[in-house]
Design a protein around this motif. Structure first.
Motif, mmCIF file in Angstrom:
data_model
loop_
_atom_site.group_PDB
_atom_site.id
_atom_site.type_symbol
_atom_site.label_atom_id
_atom_site.label_comp_id
_atom_site.label_asym_id
_atom_site.label_seq_id
_atom_site.Cartn_x
_atom_site.Cartn_y
_atom_site.Cartn_z
ATOM 1 N N GLY A 163 -1.324 19.278 -20.605
ATOM 2 C CA GLY A 163 -1.355 21.038 -19.111
ATOM 3 C C GLY A 163 0.523 20.776 -18.525
ATOM 4 O O GLY A 163 0.519 21.829 -18.498
ATOM 5 N N GLY A 164 1.020 19.653 -18.436
ATOM 6 C CA GLY A 164 2.318 20.637 -18.232
ATOM 7 C C GLY A 164 2.681 20.732 -16.772
ATOM 8 O O GLY A 164 1.856 19.862 -16.225
ATOM 9 N N VAL A 165 3.723 20.487 -16.301
ATOM 10 C CA VAL A 165 3.776 20.596 -14.329
ATOM 11 C C VAL A 165 2.956 21.402 -13.754
ATOM 12 O O VAL A 165 2.066 21.131 -13.221
ATOM 13 N N ASN A 166 2.060 21.975 -13.997
ATOM 14 C CA ASN A 166 1.093 23.129 -13.259
ATOM 15 C C ASN A 166 -0.412 22.648 -13.831
ATOM 16 O O ASN A 166 -1.524 23.561 -13.819
ATOM 17 N N GLY A 167 -0.457 22.297 -15.314
ATOM 18 C CA GLY A 167 -1.581 21.737 -15.472
ATOM 19 C C GLY A 167 -2.541 21.121 -15.017
ATOM 20 O O GLY A 167 -3.322 20.936 -15.384
ATOM 21 N N ALA A 168 -2.379 20.406 -13.445
ATOM 22 C CA ALA A 168 -3.174 19.126 -13.006
ATOM 23 C C ALA A 168 -4.417 19.779 -13.014
ATOM 24 O O ALA A 168 -4.694 21.647 -12.507
ATOM 25 N N LEU A 169 -5.464 18.890 -13.173
ATOM 26 C CA LEU A 169 -6.989 19.640 -12.723
ATOM 27 C C LEU A 169 -7.404 19.136 -11.511
ATOM 28 O O LEU A 169 -6.745 18.364 -11.120
ATOM 29 N N TYR A 170 -9.188 18.701 -11.469
ATOM 30 C CA TYR A 170 -9.478 18.466 -9.804
ATOM 31 C C TYR A 170 -9.431 17.117 -10.957
ATOM 32 O O TYR A 170 -9.412 16.091 -9.603
ATOM 33 N N GLY A 171 -10.201 16.695 -11.244
ATOM 34 C CA GLY A 171 -9.628 15.548 -11.957
ATOM 35 C C GLY A 171 -8.167 14.952 -11.664
ATOM 36 O O GLY A 171 -8.276 13.184 -11.285
ATOM 37 N N ASN A 172 -7.392 15.313 -11.513
ATOM 38 C CA ASN A 172 -5.910 14.640 -11.697
ATOM 39 C C ASN A 172 -5.848 14.598 -10.044
ATOM 40 O O ASN A 172 -5.229 13.575 -9.550
ATOM 41 N N ILE A 173 -6.385 15.916 -9.051
ATOM 42 C CA ILE A 173 -6.154 15.368 -8.001
ATOM 43 C C ILE A 173 -6.597 13.847 -6.922
ATOM 44 O O ILE A 173 -6.608 13.484 -6.567
ATOM 45 N N LEU A 174 -8.199 14.093 -7.853
ATOM 46 C CA LEU A 174 -8.749 13.064 -7.516
ATOM 47 C C LEU A 174 -8.500 11.906 -7.173
ATOM 48 O O LEU A 174 -8.656 10.953 -6.858
ATOM 49 N N ALA A 175 -7.591 11.212 -9.131
ATOM 50 C CA ALA A 175 -7.083 10.561 -9.579
ATOM 51 C C ALA A 175 -5.364 9.706 -9.036
ATOM 52 O O ALA A 175 -5.903 8.352 -7.944
ATOM 53 N N HIS A 176 -4.789 11.134 -8.401
ATOM 54 C CA HIS A 176 -3.973 10.855 -7.025
ATOM 55 C C HIS A 176 -4.667 9.916 -5.908
ATOM 56 O O HIS A 176 -3.522 8.993 -5.263
ATOM 57 N N GLN A 177 -5.595 10.274 -5.228
ATOM 58 C CA GLN A 177 -6.018 9.601 -4.002
ATOM 59 C C GLN A 177 -6.260 8.146 -4.436
ATOM 60 O O GLN A 177 -5.976 7.292 -2.912
#
Lengths: 272, 294
Positions: free
Chosen positions: B234-248
């Motif tokens: 998805g590239g730099v602007n392609g983050a989805l909900y799962g990505n910010i969840l994993a980020h936590q």
């Protein structure tokens, strides 16, 4: 049977085209990186300059051996656990009909409806904060087993619904003890289903990234090495790794298929 | 009395064999899920949980525009991916089930097999096809054409990657449903004057709707929680909900907020499954050819 007219032929041709397109879509990327793993000029590999250096580099990667060992270990332990649980459950639910059957089947397949990410983070929180076992292979095995149980259960259930339990009853009538019935009647007939479940669980846990990743911390497995490598841009060593694993997976599946096709093993023997 | 006693003994035997795995699942799958529900009402500081009951995590999650945007984006993504898989898988599964003959097993195994090679390796393969130095764009450049920007680190690339990952489940679910479907019912419908389209809409589709629903759930749930595919395709602007969840759970260590996000993820997935299965009409979807009154 309805007569085949030209409209039917067109419809069927479209379906065949879609099927072929799906195979190309599914297999082209896999075959392409296998091809690239053997060439030197990876950016535009035509004409190919053959080499084995990516495989050599993969073998010399320091954490590759540790990762391989861990992945195999997680895969084997998960497969043993999930196969034992699933086999026992399917036999219990099919042989002795009970009113708990429906809810039990739902429980056993429920992990299919929990995404890997959620299994990963929830077992991380639980194992680390409640059980106090974070970053251990054991917690990754336990977490992978939950998902593998669902797959094993389905594989075994699909085969055993056709098993004729009267064979067991017959053996009992002739005086066999329950353990003996299982060893001498049930097991010789259902082992292909158990083997299938074992292999499926092994492959799933061996290749799992999301569940294992959260539970392992810094311990490497092959998928976490792949993940780490991919984060730093494309590395051809990764193609070599992927080719090896794909070959392994497809050999196992082909082996199972061969066993079924040649009639070496028969699923759901009905006692002709 | 004796019959009833035997029944309970059967129950006990069934329980003795099926309980170990059930307890394992309850302890290692459901208890952890309950744990994150509890933690979602706590507070976290420096990678430790503090039992300070509050609703702050949910308030943050549901009032911050960024988080809502991510939820919405993921929802659009997984709905589109499920829809694409559904539309594509039907004719394919139909063909294999109806005309596959003795090649049925190998044909369907071939669609399912790639699933087992692992998500990360399949995403790697996809990136080598679609990426800026992937074979697709190198081919276009070598032909003197412009590279295909549409599929280079965009949400479309993520969508294609997710279809690639999960379409085997959809094909398999519909195929298994069609296996138990009696195609003679179609002939009956045609003899009674229905055209092929009408026979499909009124017989095949409703009788296989449960299998289709299972396929939809099996595709929607993992795509809604996708992290690896958007990260690498998805590239730099392609983050989805799962990505910010994993980020936590990675860089920031805000476990409590992450737990709340997990609960929301689970809630939305469950809601989707609930809505889908609400559409199942058991009178029309039950046992093939054994309906009375219709």
């Amino acid at each position: 049977m309805a007569a085949i007219n030209s409209k039917d032929i067109v419809l069927r041709a479209i379906q065949v085209l879609l099927l072929v397109a799906l195979y190309i879509f599914l297999y082209f990327p896999i075959l392409f990186i296998t091809y690239v793993s053997f060439v030197d000029n990876i950016i535009w590999p035509f004409p190919p300059e053959w080499t084995l250096k990516w495989y050599a580099r993969l073998l010399s990667m320091s954490d590759f051996h540790v990762g391989l060992k861990n992945s195999v270990y997680i895969g084997l332990c998960t497969a043993v656990l999930s196969t034992l649980f699933a086999t026992s459950a399917v036999i219990g639910l099919l042989k002795y009909r009970t009113r708990w059957r429906g809810p039990m089947i739902l429980l056993y397949i429920s992990p299919l409806f929990v995404p890997g990410l959620l299994i990963g983070i929830s077992t991380l929180m639980f194992n680390a904060n409640v059980l106090g076992m974070s970053g251990k292979l054991a917690s990754a095995i336990v977490a992978n087993t939950t998902e593998a149980i669902a797959f094993s259960f389905l594989v075994i259930l699909a085969q055993l619904v056709r098993y004729d339990w009267r064979m067991d009853e017959a053996a009992m009538v002739f005086g066999a003890r329950p353990a003996q019935v299982f060893r001498e009647v049930t097991l010789p007939t259902i082992w292909p289903a158990i083997l299938g479940a074992f292999l499926v669980s092994f492959i799933l846990a061996f290749n799992n990234l999301e569940i294992s990743f959260y539970n392992l911390g810094a311990i490497p497995t092959l998928p976490t090495i792949a993940w780490g490598t991919l984060r730093h841009g494309i590395k051809p060593e990764l193609f070599a790794l992927a080719s090896v694993i794909n070959l392994l997976v497809f050999s196992i599946i082909a082996g199972l298929f061969f066993l079924i096709q040649t009639g070496l093993v028969r699923f759901g023997y009905r006692g002709e | 009395m004796a019959a009833q006693l035997r029944l309970t003994r059967r129950d006990l035997k069934a329980m003795a064999l099926s309980l170990p795995g059930a307890l394992f699942l309850l302890f290692f799958l459901f208890l952890p899920l309950v744990t994150i529900v509890i933690y979602s009402f706590w507070r976290s500081e420096n990678y430790t949980m503090i039992a300070d009951w509050n609703l702050d995590n949910y308030i943050t999650l549901l009032t911050t525009r960024t988080y809502l945007t991510f939820i919405f984006r993921s929802l659009v993504m997984s709905l589109s991916v499920s829809f694409i898989c559904l539309v594509y898988s039907w004719p394919v599964a139909y063909f294999i089930a109806r005309y596959g003959g003795r090649y049925r097993l190998i044909l369907v195994l071939l669609t399912a097999a790639p699933f087992f090679t692992g998500i990360i390796l399949r995403v790697t393969a996809m990136q080598q096809i679609l990426g800026p130095i992937g074979v697709l764009n190198m081919f276009l450049t070598n032909m003197g054409l412009a590279p295909l920007k549409l599929l280079m680190y965009t949400n479309y690339a993520t969508a294609l990657g997710l279809v690639y990952l999960w379409i085997p489940f959809m094909v398999l679910a519909i195929y298994l449903s069609l296996l138990t479907f009696d195609f003679k019912l179609l002939d009956a419908a045609m003899i009674n004057g229905a055209g092929p389209l009408r026979a499909f809409i009124e017989v095949t589709w409703p009788l296989n709707w449960i299998g289709t629903c299972i396929g939809l759930a099996l595709v929607f749930i993992p795509t809604f929680a996708a992290t690896i595919t958007p990260k690498f395709l998805g590239g730099v602007n392609g983050a989805l909900y799962g990505n910010i969840l994993a980020h936590q759970f990675g860089a920031t260590g805000t476990w409590a907020l992450g737990s709340a996000m997990g609960v929301v993820l689970f809630a939305i997935s469950s809601l989707f499954v609930y809505i889908i299965f609400k559409t199942v009409n058991l009178n029309r979807a039950g046992y093939t050819g054994k309906l009375d009154g219709e």
